[in-house]
Write a protein that holds these residues in place. Structure first.
Motif, short mmCIF file in Angstrom:
data_model
loop_
_atom_site.label_atom_id
_atom_site.label_comp_id
_atom_site.label_asym_id
_atom_site.label_seq_id
_atom_site.Cartn_x
_atom_site.Cartn_y
_atom_site.Cartn_z
N LEU A 194 -36.77 -21.14 8.00
CA LEU A 194 -38.27 -21.33 7.64
C LEU A 194 -39.33 -20.85 8.63
O LEU A 194 -40.59 -20.55 7.90
CB LEU A 194 -38.25 -22.72 7.06
CG LEU A 194 -37.32 -23.16 5.75
CD1 LEU A 194 -37.43 -24.58 5.45
CD2 LEU A 194 -38.01 -22.47 4.58
N PRO A 198 -41.55 -18.89 5.87
CA PRO A 198 -42.13 -20.39 5.52
C PRO A 198 -42.02 -20.55 3.95
O PRO A 198 -41.82 -21.62 3.72
CB PRO A 198 -43.19 -20.34 6.24
CG PRO A 198 -43.53 -19.42 6.99
CD PRO A 198 -42.48 -18.17 6.76
N GLU A 199 -42.12 -19.39 3.20
CA GLU A 199 -42.26 -19.60 1.69
C GLU A 199 -41.03 -19.40 1.20
O GLU A 199 -41.09 -19.38 -0.31
CB GLU A 199 -43.14 -18.67 1.18
CG GLU A 199 -44.59 -18.76 1.92
CD GLU A 199 -45.21 -20.27 1.54
OE1 GLU A 199 -45.29 -20.74 0.67
OE2 GLU A 199 -45.70 -20.57 2.72
N PRO A 201 -38.09 -20.29 -1.18
CA PRO A 201 -37.69 -21.53 -1.79
C PRO A 201 -36.37 -21.90 -1.66
O PRO A 201 -35.97 -23.29 -1.83
CB PRO A 201 -38.33 -21.01 -3.30
CG PRO A 201 -37.86 -19.85 -3.21
CD PRO A 201 -38.34 -19.00 -1.88
N GLN A 204 -36.31 -23.82 1.57
CA GLN A 204 -36.81 -25.09 1.58
C GLN A 204 -35.79 -26.09 0.73
O GLN A 204 -35.95 -27.51 1.07
CB GLN A 204 -38.14 -24.78 0.57
CG GLN A 204 -39.14 -24.04 1.54
CD GLN A 204 -40.39 -23.57 0.75
OE1 GLN A 204 -40.49 -24.00 -0.54
NE2 GLN A 204 -41.43 -23.31 1.35
N HIS A 205 -35.20 -25.82 -0.46
CA HIS A 205 -34.60 -26.73 -1.30
C HIS A 205 -33.30 -27.08 -0.40
O HIS A 205 -32.85 -28.18 -0.54
CB HIS A 205 -34.24 -25.95 -2.57
CG HIS A 205 -33.42 -26.71 -3.59
ND1 HIS A 205 -34.25 -27.86 -4.18
CD2 HIS A 205 -32.13 -27.12 -3.84
CE1 HIS A 205 -33.34 -28.53 -4.83
NE2 HIS A 205 -32.24 -27.96 -4.65
#
Length: 232
Positions: A194, A198-199, A201, A204-205
Motif C-alpha cells: 500500500l 496507496p489507492e 482497493p 486495502q480490503h
C-alpha cells in the motif's frame, strides 16, 4: 486492463500487458490485425478486439502473438475456456514460450483444474526463471489449489526478490503469509504494497480484514485467504 478492477492476478501488471502499438512496418495483414486488437485491448474495447482477432487467426493459425493476445482478452472477458483454447494454440506453436504457459495456468485455475494449473505455472518458471511474473503465478496457482501454501509463500518471496519495485508481489506475499497464519508478517507485506500503491482497493480490503475492520468471507475464515474478484 481488465474489466474487473479487483483482480489479484498478474495480468494487471504492465509487464504482462500487450505492448503499446507505435509506428512500425507490418509485414502481413495478421500483424496489422494483432496490432489493432492490442490497441482495442488497451482501450478496454474487448469484444471488438476479439471480433478483429478471430477471423485473422482463422486465416493465419500460425500467428502465435495473436493467440497469446486472444487468451489475455478472453481472460479479461471471464471466458476461461476460450482463453485456455487460445493459450493452448500458442503453446503448440512454441512450447518454450512462458507467456501462454502462464495464461493457460490462469485459465485452468479459474476452471478449477488446479493440478494442471500448478503444472503449467511451474513450466513457465522453468522456461524463464528470472521473470517474477511466473513465480507470482505459481503462488496463486498453489493458493487456489489450497495446498503447499509454504511453497506459495516461497514463490511470492522469489517474485519480490526478482522485482522488489512491484506492489502486487508484496500483496501476493501478504496473502500467502495470511494463509500460513503469520498475521503480523502479512500486515507488513500489505503495508509495503500500500505504500507503493496507496489507492489499491484490494490490498486495502485485505489489510482491513487482517486488522479486524472488515469481516472475512466464509471461505476465507476457513482457509485464511481469498482471490478477490475471481471465481477460483
Amino acid at each position: 486492463m481488465t474489466a474487473n478492477p479487483l483482480r489479484a492476478d498478474p495480468d494487471q501488471l504492465d509487464a504482462d500487458r500487450p505492448p503499446a502499438v507505435g509506428p512500425r512496418a507490418f509485414t502481413s495483414r495478421t500483424e496489422v490485425a494483432v496490432a489493432q486488437a492490442a490497441t482495442l485491448f488497451e482501450q478496454l474495447e474487448l469484444e471488438q478486439a476479439v471480433a478483429l482477432l478471430q477471423p485473422a487467426l482463422s486465416a493465419d493459425p500460425a500467428a502465435r502473438e495473436g493467440w497469446i493476445l486472444l487468451a489475455r482478452i478472453q481472460l479479461a472477458l471471464d471466458d476461461a475456456a476460450a482463453a485456455l483454447d487460445a493459450a493452448d494454440r500458442a503453446i503448440q506453436l512454441d512450447p518454450g514460450d512462458p507467456r501462454p504457459l502462464a495464461l493457460s495456468s490462469r485459465a485452468l485455475t479459474v476452471l478449477r483444474r488446479h493440478e494442471e494449473a500448478v503444472t503449467l505455472a511451474y513450466r513457465a518458471v522453468i522456461a524463464d526463471p528470472r521473470n517474477a511474473l511466473w513465480h507470482d503465478r505459481v503462488a496463486w496457482a498453489l493458493l487456489s489449489a489450497d495446498r503447499q501454501v509454504a511453497d506459495a509463500e516461497q514463490a511470492a518471496r522469489t517474485a519480490i526478490g526478482l522485482d522488489p519495485t512491484e506492489a502486487h508481489y508484496y500483496y501476493t506475499h501478504g496473502v500467502t503469509l495470511d494463509a500460513l497464519g503469520h498475521l503480523d508478517q502479512a500486515r507488513q507485506a500489505l503495508l509495503i504494497s500500500l505504500r507503493m500503491e496507496p489507492e489499491n482497493p484490494v490490498a486495502q480490503h485485505r489489510l482491513a480484514m487482517l486488522n479486524g475492520e472488515a469481516e472475512r468471507p466464509a471461505e476465507s475464515k476457513k482457509r485464511g485467504w481469498r482471490l478477490f474478484g475471481r471465481k477460483s
